[in-house]
Design an enzyme around this catalytic site. Structure first.
Site, short mmCIF file in Angstrom:
data_model
loop_
_atom_site.label_atom_id
_atom_site.label_comp_id
_atom_site.label_asym_id
_atom_site.label_seq_id
_atom_site.Cartn_x
_atom_site.Cartn_y
_atom_site.Cartn_z
N ASN A 69 42.65 45.56 50.70
CA ASN A 69 41.75 44.88 51.21
C ASN A 69 42.03 43.63 51.89
O ASN A 69 43.34 43.18 51.67
CB ASN A 69 40.73 44.60 50.23
CG ASN A 69 41.08 43.15 49.57
OD1 ASN A 69 40.52 42.09 50.05
ND2 ASN A 69 41.51 42.98 48.31
N LEU A 73 38.34 36.22 51.64
CA LEU A 73 38.04 35.27 50.76
C LEU A 73 36.53 34.63 51.24
O LEU A 73 36.26 33.67 51.17
CB LEU A 73 38.83 34.31 50.52
CG LEU A 73 40.27 34.49 49.64
CD1 LEU A 73 41.19 33.30 49.64
CD2 LEU A 73 39.70 34.81 48.20
N CYS A 129 45.88 34.68 46.83
CA CYS A 129 45.51 35.63 47.68
C CYS A 129 46.36 35.81 48.84
O CYS A 129 46.86 34.96 49.61
CB CYS A 129 44.35 35.27 48.28
SG CYS A 129 43.54 36.57 49.43
N GLY A 266 39.13 45.73 38.11
CA GLY A 266 38.35 45.42 39.33
C GLY A 266 38.06 46.76 40.23
O GLY A 266 37.05 47.29 40.19
C1 LIG Z 1 37.71 43.17 47.67
C2 LIG Z 1 38.47 42.63 46.69
C3 LIG Z 1 38.25 41.27 46.56
C4 LIG Z 1 39.12 40.58 45.96
N1 LIG Z 1 38.56 39.06 45.96
C5 LIG Z 1 39.34 38.08 45.02
C6 LIG Z 1 39.08 36.89 44.86
O1 LIG Z 1 38.02 36.30 45.46
N2 LIG Z 1 39.55 36.01 44.01
C7 LIG Z 1 40.62 36.26 43.26
O2 LIG Z 1 41.61 35.78 42.48
N3 LIG Z 1 41.04 37.85 43.51
C8 LIG Z 1 40.50 38.59 44.20
N4 LIG Z 1 40.64 40.12 44.30
C9 LIG Z 1 42.05 40.46 43.26
C10 LIG Z 1 41.44 41.18 42.16
O3 LIG Z 1 40.80 40.27 41.15
C11 LIG Z 1 42.42 41.75 41.37
O4 LIG Z 1 43.51 40.70 41.09
C12 LIG Z 1 43.20 42.97 42.11
O5 LIG Z 1 42.23 43.74 42.71
C13 LIG Z 1 43.91 43.72 41.08
O6 LIG Z 1 43.10 44.23 40.27
P1 LIG Z 1 42.43 45.93 40.28
O7 LIG Z 1 43.65 46.86 40.63
O8 LIG Z 1 41.76 46.26 38.91
O9 LIG Z 1 41.37 45.92 41.32
C14 LIG Z 1 40.16 40.99 45.04
C15 LIG Z 1 40.48 42.07 45.23
C16 LIG Z 1 39.58 43.07 45.98
C17 LIG Z 1 40.03 44.69 45.91
#
Ligand SMILES: Cc1cc2nc3c(=O)[nH]c(=O)nc-3n(C[C@H](O)[C@H](O)[C@H](O)COP(=O)(O)O)c2cc1C
Length: 306
Positions: A69, A73, A129, A266
């Protein structure tokens, strides 16, 4: 008897799962909905001082082992977010984590101060990010000095609200960064944000995402996250939220054995729906019962041996 309730920095959650930032958006009721579906704690999508549109679509693409992705933000800003955090605090009935990001140390402190009226249980700072380099430059989490400056500045404005610093896997060594933010006053770490990657469309002969690069999440990220949690657990005393690729109860157990005291969830929501929290918690419970564990805290750091 297995009791999944989990203490994180003095707050009790019904289980170790945490809605990761960026999923379920910024509304208080969507965070409450995640809690209703079993999330032990909930995190709001990261908020900035001003509203942001984010990147041009396509901003997300699935691949065989995960997702990429570059949402960029997008969010409606702290002024909107603080009201939604108030709603979440009333409706969610589980600990609520505010999350902010900014382009400068000073603006990080301002954004943090702006969400304090909602009295979140924790404040997380997203200094990691990987999708906004073109706009903001190298993430603060890539350098111990920048990470320290932000953590220290934010710590000054959050009062008694514990500070969680979200780290990046996009560094050669995560441990110096973890130690630096701990020394700067962080109360906990969240390991990890997404891993920088790219997916190419061979027919279009170009990267799929308009931003070209994006952050890898989901199952492909799990071994990276587990390694980061393992390394940080051995180096710091503050607790860690282990985030990255947790999709099943066994994934959560592995993350805790690496050293996590709570487990971010997530991308699993894309694979298993909103019920992912309940499913992961139930699977954890079944696993712990079978293996003779009674509390999640007994799993923390087990993989480090005696
Ligand atoms: C679509 C999307 C949006 C995300 N937005 C944020 C965000 O706004 N702030 C943040 O700290 N991490 C953000 N993340 C990262 C997630 O919080 C997480 O650290 C990452 O996806 C790994 O976890 P997962 O494999 O369970 O998804 C985002 C991830 C995705 C896929």
């Amino acid at each position: 008897m297995v009791d999944l309730s989990n203490n994180f920095l003095g707050k009790t959650a019904p289980n170790p799962t945490v809605l990761a930032s960026g999923f379920m958006g910024v509304t208080g009721l969507s965070m409450a909905s995640a809690a209703k579906h079993g999330a032990g704690m909930v995190t709001i999508k990261s908020l900035s001082l001003q509203p942001r549109k984010g990147h041009k679509t396509p901003v997300i693409v699935g691949f065989d082992m995960g997702m990429l992705n570059a949402v960029g933000l997008s969010n409606p800003g702290v002024e909107f977010g603080v009201e939604e955090l108030k709603v979440a605090k009333k409706a969610a009935k589980v600990p609520v984590i505010a999350s902010v990001f900014a382009d400068t140390t000073e603006n990080f402190a301002k954004a943090a101060a702006a969400v304090m009226p909602a009295q979140p249980d924790f404040l997380e700072i997203d200094i990691s990010c990987p999708n906004v380099d073109s706009e903001f430059g190298i993430p603060f989490a890539a350098d111990p000095k920048s990470a320290t400056d932000v953590a220290r500045a934010v710590k000054k404005v959050v009062g008694s609200v514990p500070l969680i610093v979200k780290l990046s896997p996009n560094v050669t060594q995560i441990v110096p960064i973890a130690k630096a933010v701990e020394a700067a006053g962080a109360d906990a770490l969240n390991c990890i944000n997404t891993l920088k990657g790219m997916v190419i469309d061979p027919i279009a002969r170009r990267p799929v995402l308009t931003n070209k690069f994006g952050g890898i999440s989901g199952p492909a990220l799990k071994p990276v996250a587990i390694r980061c949690v393992y390394e940080c657990y051995g180096a710091v005393k503050i607790p860690i939220i282990g985030t990255g690729g947790v999709t099943t109860g066994q994934d959560a157990v592995e993350m805790m054995m690496a050293g996590a005291s709570a487990v971010g969830v997530g991308s699993a929501l894309y694979y298993r729906g909103l019920d992912a929290f309940n499913l992961i918690a139930t699977e954890m419970k079944d696993w712990m019962k079978k293996e003779g564990f009674s509390s999640p805290k007994d799993l923390v750091g087990l993989a480090h041996g005696q």
